[in-house]
Design an enzyme around this catalytic site. Structure first.
Site, PDB file in Angstrom:
ATOM      1  N   PHE A   1       0.824  -1.219   0.000  1.00 44.44           N
ATOM      2  CA  PHE A   1       0.000   0.000   0.000  1.00 44.44           C
ATOM      3  C   PHE A   1       0.865   1.279   0.000  1.00 44.44           C
ATOM      4  CE2 PHE A   1      -2.119   2.730   3.464  1.00 44.44           C
ATOM      5  CZ  PHE A   1      -2.762   3.570   2.555  1.00 44.44           C
TER       6      PHE A   1
ATOM      7  N   ARG B   1     -10.071  -6.657  20.126  1.00 43.42           N
ATOM      8  CA  ARG B   1      -8.752  -7.212  19.784  1.00 43.42           C
ATOM      9  C   ARG B   1      -7.958  -7.376  21.089  1.00 43.42           C
ATOM     10  NH1 ARG B   1      -5.477  -3.281  15.877  1.00 43.42           N
ATOM     11  NH2 ARG B   1      -6.378  -4.500  14.192  1.00 43.42           N
TER      12      ARG B   1
ATOM     13  N   TYR C   1       3.204  -7.554  16.245  1.00 43.72           N
ATOM     14  CA  TYR C   1       3.530  -6.644  15.129  1.00 43.72           C
ATOM     15  C   TYR C   1       4.404  -5.499  15.627  1.00 43.72           C
ATOM     16  CZ  TYR C   1       3.014  -2.597  12.059  1.00 43.72           C
ATOM     17  OH  TYR C   1       3.284  -1.487  11.293  1.00 43.72           O
TER      18      TYR C   1
ATOM     19  N   ASP D   1       3.919   4.450  14.556  1.00 46.95           N
ATOM     20  CA  ASP D   1       3.640   5.019  15.893  1.00 46.95           C
ATOM     21  C   ASP D   1       3.406   3.913  16.924  1.00 46.95           C
ATOM     22  OD1 ASP D   1       1.113   4.162  15.015  1.00 46.95           O
ATOM     23  OD2 ASP D   1       0.147   6.113  15.189  1.00 46.95           O
TER      24      ASP D   1
ATOM     25  N   PRO E   1     -17.824  -4.800  11.233  1.00 47.42           N
ATOM     26  CA  PRO E   1     -17.419  -5.258  12.572  1.00 47.42           C
ATOM     27  C   PRO E   1     -16.550  -4.227  13.300  1.00 47.42           C
ATOM     28  CG  PRO E   1     -16.059  -6.317  10.889  1.00 47.42           C
ATOM     29  CD  PRO E   1     -17.008  -5.404  10.169  1.00 47.42           C
TER      30      PRO E   1
ATOM     31  N   LYS F   1       8.445  -4.623  15.062  1.00 46.38           N
ATOM     32  CA  LYS F   1       8.812  -3.360  14.405  1.00 46.38           C
ATOM     33  C   LYS F   1       9.756  -2.566  15.321  1.00 46.38           C
ATOM     34  CE  LYS F   1       7.511  -1.603  11.052  1.00 46.38           C
ATOM     35  NZ  LYS F   1       8.069  -1.624   9.666  1.00 46.38           N
TER      36      LYS F   1
ATOM     37  N   ASP G   1      10.233  -7.106  -3.745  1.00 40.28           N
ATOM     38  CA  ASP G   1       9.035  -7.449  -2.967  1.00 40.28           C
ATOM     39  C   ASP G   1       8.780  -8.957  -3.042  1.00 40.28           C
ATOM     40  OD1 ASP G   1       6.388  -5.500  -2.004  1.00 40.28           O
ATOM     41  OD2 ASP G   1       6.127  -7.676  -2.154  1.00 40.28           O
TER      42      ASP G   1
HETATM   43  P1  NAD Z   1       1.379  -3.617   3.194  1.00 37.78           P
HETATM   44  O1  NAD Z   1       1.034  -4.815   4.024  1.00 37.78           O
HETATM   45  O2  NAD Z   1       0.344  -3.036   2.314  1.00 37.78           O
HETATM   46  O3  NAD Z   1       2.659  -3.926   2.279  1.00 37.78           O
HETATM   47  C1  NAD Z   1       3.782  -4.605   2.752  1.00 37.78           C
HETATM   48  C2  NAD Z   1       4.609  -4.996   1.540  1.00 37.78           C
HETATM   49  O4  NAD Z   1       5.799  -5.667   1.993  1.00 37.78           O
HETATM   50  C3  NAD Z   1       3.891  -5.972   0.595  1.00 37.78           C
HETATM   51  O5  NAD Z   1       4.105  -5.582  -0.745  1.00 37.78           O
HETATM   52  C4  NAD Z   1       4.564  -7.307   0.883  1.00 37.78           C
HETATM   53  O6  NAD Z   1       4.535  -8.206  -0.213  1.00 37.78           O
HETATM   54  C5  NAD Z   1       5.970  -6.858   1.226  1.00 37.78           C
HETATM   55  N1  NAD Z   1       6.711  -7.819   2.060  1.00 37.78           N
HETATM   56  C6  NAD Z   1       6.295  -8.409   3.204  1.00 37.78           C
HETATM   57  N2  NAD Z   1       7.262  -9.215   3.685  1.00 37.78           N
HETATM   58  C7  NAD Z   1       8.310  -9.115   2.834  1.00 37.78           C
HETATM   59  C8  NAD Z   1       9.608  -9.690   2.801  1.00 37.78           C
HETATM   60  N3  NAD Z   1      10.001 -10.538   3.752  1.00 37.78           N
HETATM   61  N4  NAD Z   1      10.424  -9.362   1.788  1.00 37.78           N
HETATM   62  C9  NAD Z   1      10.028  -8.497   0.800  1.00 37.78           C
HETATM   63  N5  NAD Z   1       8.808  -7.938   0.773  1.00 37.78           N
HETATM   64  C10 NAD Z   1       7.958  -8.232   1.782  1.00 37.78           C
HETATM   65  O7  NAD Z   1       1.939  -2.552   4.232  1.00 37.78           O
HETATM   66  P2  NAD Z   1       1.850  -0.962   4.286  1.00 37.78           P
HETATM   67  O8  NAD Z   1       0.631  -0.595   5.020  1.00 37.78           O
HETATM   68  O9  NAD Z   1       2.120  -0.433   2.957  1.00 37.78           O
HETATM   69  O10 NAD Z   1       3.091  -0.656   5.255  1.00 37.78           O
HETATM   70  C11 NAD Z   1       4.393  -0.427   4.728  1.00 37.78           C
HETATM   71  C12 NAD Z   1       5.332  -0.061   5.874  1.00 37.78           C
HETATM   72  O11 NAD Z   1       4.831   1.092   6.568  1.00 37.78           O
HETATM   73  C13 NAD Z   1       5.466  -1.149   6.931  1.00 37.78           C
HETATM   74  O12 NAD Z   1       6.797  -1.197   7.349  1.00 37.78           O
HETATM   75  C14 NAD Z   1       4.555  -0.673   8.076  1.00 37.78           C
HETATM   76  O13 NAD Z   1       5.010  -1.149   9.313  1.00 37.78           O
HETATM   77  C15 NAD Z   1       4.713   0.825   7.950  1.00 37.78           C
HETATM   78  N6  NAD Z   1       3.574   1.633   8.419  1.00 37.78           N
HETATM   79  C16 NAD Z   1       2.301   1.348   8.002  1.00 37.78           C
HETATM   80  C17 NAD Z   1       1.257   2.186   8.410  1.00 37.78           C
HETATM   81  C18 NAD Z   1      -0.173   1.947   7.959  1.00 37.78           C
HETATM   82  O14 NAD Z   1      -1.084   2.577   8.488  1.00 37.78           O
HETATM   83  N7  NAD Z   1      -0.426   1.087   7.000  1.00 37.78           N
HETATM   84  C19 NAD Z   1       1.519   3.266   9.251  1.00 37.78           C
HETATM   85  C20 NAD Z   1       2.830   3.513   9.658  1.00 37.78           C
HETATM   86  C21 NAD Z   1       3.848   2.689   9.229  1.00 37.78           C
HETATM   87  O1  DAU Z   2      -0.708   3.160  13.626  1.00 33.62           O
HETATM   88  C1  DAU Z   2      -0.012   2.711  12.497  1.00 33.62           C
HETATM   89  C2  DAU Z   2      -0.453   1.306  12.232  1.00 33.62           C
HETATM   90  O2  DAU Z   2      -1.784   1.400  11.750  1.00 33.62           O
HETATM   91  C3  DAU Z   2       0.420   0.542  11.254  1.00 33.62           C
HETATM   92  O3  DAU Z   2       1.700   0.416  11.794  1.00 33.62           O
HETATM   93  C4  DAU Z   2      -0.182  -0.839  10.961  1.00 33.62           C
HETATM   94  O4  DAU Z   2       0.576  -1.501   9.979  1.00 33.62           O
HETATM   95  C5  DAU Z   2      -1.601  -0.641  10.471  1.00 33.62           C
HETATM   96  O5  DAU Z   2      -2.217  -1.900  10.287  1.00 33.62           O
HETATM   97  C6  DAU Z   2      -2.401   0.180  11.459  1.00 33.62           C
HETATM   98  O6  DAU Z   2      -2.642  -0.554  12.695  1.00 33.62           O
HETATM   99  P1  DAU Z   2      -4.046  -0.486  13.450  1.00 33.62           P
HETATM  100  O7  DAU Z   2      -4.198  -1.699  14.269  1.00 33.62           O
HETATM  101  O8  DAU Z   2      -4.252   0.824  14.105  1.00 33.62           O
HETATM  102  O9  DAU Z   2      -5.005  -0.510  12.151  1.00 33.62           O
HETATM  103  P2  DAU Z   2      -6.317  -1.350  11.773  1.00 33.62           P
HETATM  104  O10 DAU Z   2      -6.808  -0.789  10.494  1.00 33.62           O
HETATM  105  O11 DAU Z   2      -6.138  -2.813  11.894  1.00 33.62           O
HETATM  106  O12 DAU Z   2      -7.308  -0.882  12.936  1.00 33.62           O
HETATM  107  C7  DAU Z   2      -7.609   0.480  13.172  1.00 33.62           C
HETATM  108  C8  DAU Z   2      -8.546   0.546  14.363  1.00 33.62           C
HETATM  109  O13 DAU Z   2      -9.797  -0.024  13.989  1.00 33.62           O
HETATM  110  C9  DAU Z   2      -8.070  -0.254  15.553  1.00 33.62           C
HETATM  111  O14 DAU Z   2      -8.450   0.418  16.744  1.00 33.62           O
HETATM  112  C10 DAU Z   2      -8.824  -1.579  15.444  1.00 33.62           C
HETATM  113  C11 DAU Z   2     -10.132  -1.157  14.804  1.00 33.62           C
HETATM  114  N1  DAU Z   2     -10.769  -2.157  13.925  1.00 33.62           N
HETATM  115  C12 DAU Z   2     -10.019  -2.731  12.934  1.00 33.62           C
HETATM  116  C13 DAU Z   2     -10.569  -3.676  12.086  1.00 33.62           C
HETATM  117  C14 DAU Z   2      -9.730  -4.318  11.005  1.00 33.62           C
HETATM  118  C15 DAU Z   2     -12.118  -2.482  14.071  1.00 33.62           C
HETATM  119  O15 DAU Z   2     -12.808  -1.931  14.950  1.00 33.62           O
HETATM  120  N2  DAU Z   2     -12.661  -3.403  13.230  1.00 33.62           N
HETATM  121  C16 DAU Z   2     -11.939  -4.033  12.248  1.00 33.62           C
HETATM  122  O16 DAU Z   2     -12.507  -4.894  11.526  1.00 33.62           O
END
Ligand code: NAD
Ligand code: DAU
Length: 333
Positions: free
Chosen positions: A11, A268, A145, A122, A200, A149, A32
């Site tokens: 993403f 959770r 997770y 965060d 949910p 990290k 990737d």
């Molecule tokens: P995502 O799950 O959408 O993408 C992760 C990508 O990493 C995928 O393309 C997957 O195929 C690849 N990957 C996983 N394991 C791998 C490996 N061993 N070798 C090579 N590729 C691998 O995740 P995202 O939401 O895009 O998050 C990207 C980064 O940002 C992560 O490090 C996550 O911790 C961090 N982050 C995410 C959020 C969020 O809200 N999504 C917020 C802050 C930080």
């Molecule tokens: O804060 C940054 C993080 O945000 C990233 O590092 C993670 O990779 C990313 O997955 C995300 O983590 P969260 O646990 O905060 O995100 P998630 O979308 O899973 O959940 C957001 C909030 O919504 C959390 O309080 C749990 C709640 N939730 C989530 C899901 C999937 C629900 O209530 N219902 C759901 O079905």
């Protein structure tokens, strides 16, 4: 410069690659593993760009990393397992990718003297009832997770302190926007609302997240890559805090549905109540968030509504089994 972007088919990584190719002269190599969350479709619009190359491989595979690093000047590491619920059900891959994978990348950077940016979260600081975390707040992660990290962040810092490697860390708050896999709150709720399926909500729905539009995080990462001080971490917090139920209500409104679709489900385990980041350091580098939640969520709902080509294959595949396991019932639509 030629950049190695690990996890660039996910993403945030794919959004970063897209903006980087649009706004800079860089060549970009994506390495990737293509887990369930990594999809070539996320990079469809840059595949033909002569400055773009895709390599299928894992960051924990030293040979794959060495091959992808040909001619590269810096590494940006997004590669991770990213869903907290999956880390509770099956933590193995989180340990492998975050601990071993980060180690392999750091060793490769050290051998070649490359600048290294680690994308982090965060969640490494844990939950905070009031106020915001700064970069010097102690790490206090709650889930497998966030713990893995946090471990990766500490390893990155150790390579700066011990070996003088030019490292920077970027810790973002909850991202949302196009191409996010529909296991995360916002895309899951949007697709369920569009399909008139149940939504949910965990626990009382009052957990608070700090929402950051994905292009704003990508811009901050670019800035820290170019201007961040070696050895330092930079927090990147979104401009708006909302409870989960506020987010869900806004999505329902934008999809023309009502709150009767909401199911309050079991919480959770170890669920962090509130995240909040102070972003003074990255702001001092020249960053600010361009997109507020109100505008970003409208744009995001519109993107999912208009791009069923992207999510339909996911909703009809292995995702359905995951959904049934996770929520104990079949997905509609
Ligand atoms: P995502 O799950 O959408 O993408 C992760 C990508 O990493 C995928 O393309 C997957 O195929 C690849 N990957 C996983 N394991 C791998 C490996 N061993 N070798 C090579 N590729 C691998 O995740 P995202 O939401 O895009 O998050 C990207 C980064 O940002 C992560 O490090 C996550 O911790 C961090 N982050 C995410 C959020 C969020 O809200 N999504 C917020 C802050 C930080
Ligand atoms: O804060 C940054 C993080 O945000 C990233 O590092 C993670 O990779 C990313 O997955 C995300 O983590 P969260 O646990 O905060 O995100 P998630 O979308 O899973 O959940 C957001 C909030 O919504 C959390 O309080 C749990 C709640 N939730 C989530 C899901 C999937 C629900 O209530 N219902 C759901 O079905």
């Amino acid at each position: 410069m030629r950049l190695l972007v690990c996890g660039g088919a996910g993403f945030i990584g794919s959004n970063f690659v897209r903006t980087r190719l649009r706004e800079r002269e860089d060549e970009v190599v994506v390495l990737d593993k293509l887990t369930y969350a990594g999809r070539r479709e996320n990079l469809r619009d840059v595949e033909e760009d002569p400055r773009f190359e895709f390599v299928h491989g894992a960051i924990e595979d030293a040979d794959a990393v060495a091959a992808a690093l040909e001619g590269v000047g810096a590494i940006v590491n997004f590669a991770a397992e990213t869903h907290v619920d999956r880390s509770i059900a099956e933590p193995d891959a989180f340990v492998r990718t975050h601990a071993l994978g980060t180690f392999v990348l750091l060793e490769a950077a050290r051998e070649r003297g490359l600048r290294y940016l680690q994308v982090s979260t965060d969640e490494v600081y844990g939950s905070i009832a009031e106020g915001s975390f700064s970069e010097s707040s102690p790490l206090n992660p709650s889930s497998p997770y966030s713990a893995t990290k946090a471990g990766a962040d500490l390893l990155v810092s150790s390579y700066h302190e011990t070996f003088g490697l030019e490292t920077v860390i970027c810790r973002g708050s909850n991202n949302y926007g196009p191409f996010q896999y529909p296991e995360k709150l916002i895309p899951l709720m949007v697709l369920n609302a569009l399909a008139a399926d149940r939504l949910p909500v965990y626990g009382d729905g009052l957990n608070v997240r700090n929402w950051l539009y994905v292009e704003d995080f990508a811009a901050a990462i670019s800035l820290v890559l170019e201007r961040g001080n070696p050895g330092e971490a930079y927090n990147v917090g979104g401009p708006d805090e909302c409870t989960n139920i506020e987010v869900v209500r806004r999505i329902l409104e934008l999809c023309g549905r009502d709150e009767t679709l909401v199911d309050y489900v079991a919480d959770r385990p170890g669920h962090d109540r509130r995240y909040s980041l102070g972003s003074a350091k990255v702001t001092a580098l020249g960053w600010s968030a361009a997109t507020h939640f109100e505008q970003g969520i409208e744009r995001t709902v519109a993107w999912y509504r208009d791009n069923s080509w992207w999510w339909q294959p996911i909703r009809s595949g292995a995702y359905r089994e995951y959904y049934e396991r996770q929520y104990g019932r079949a997905l509609e639509g």
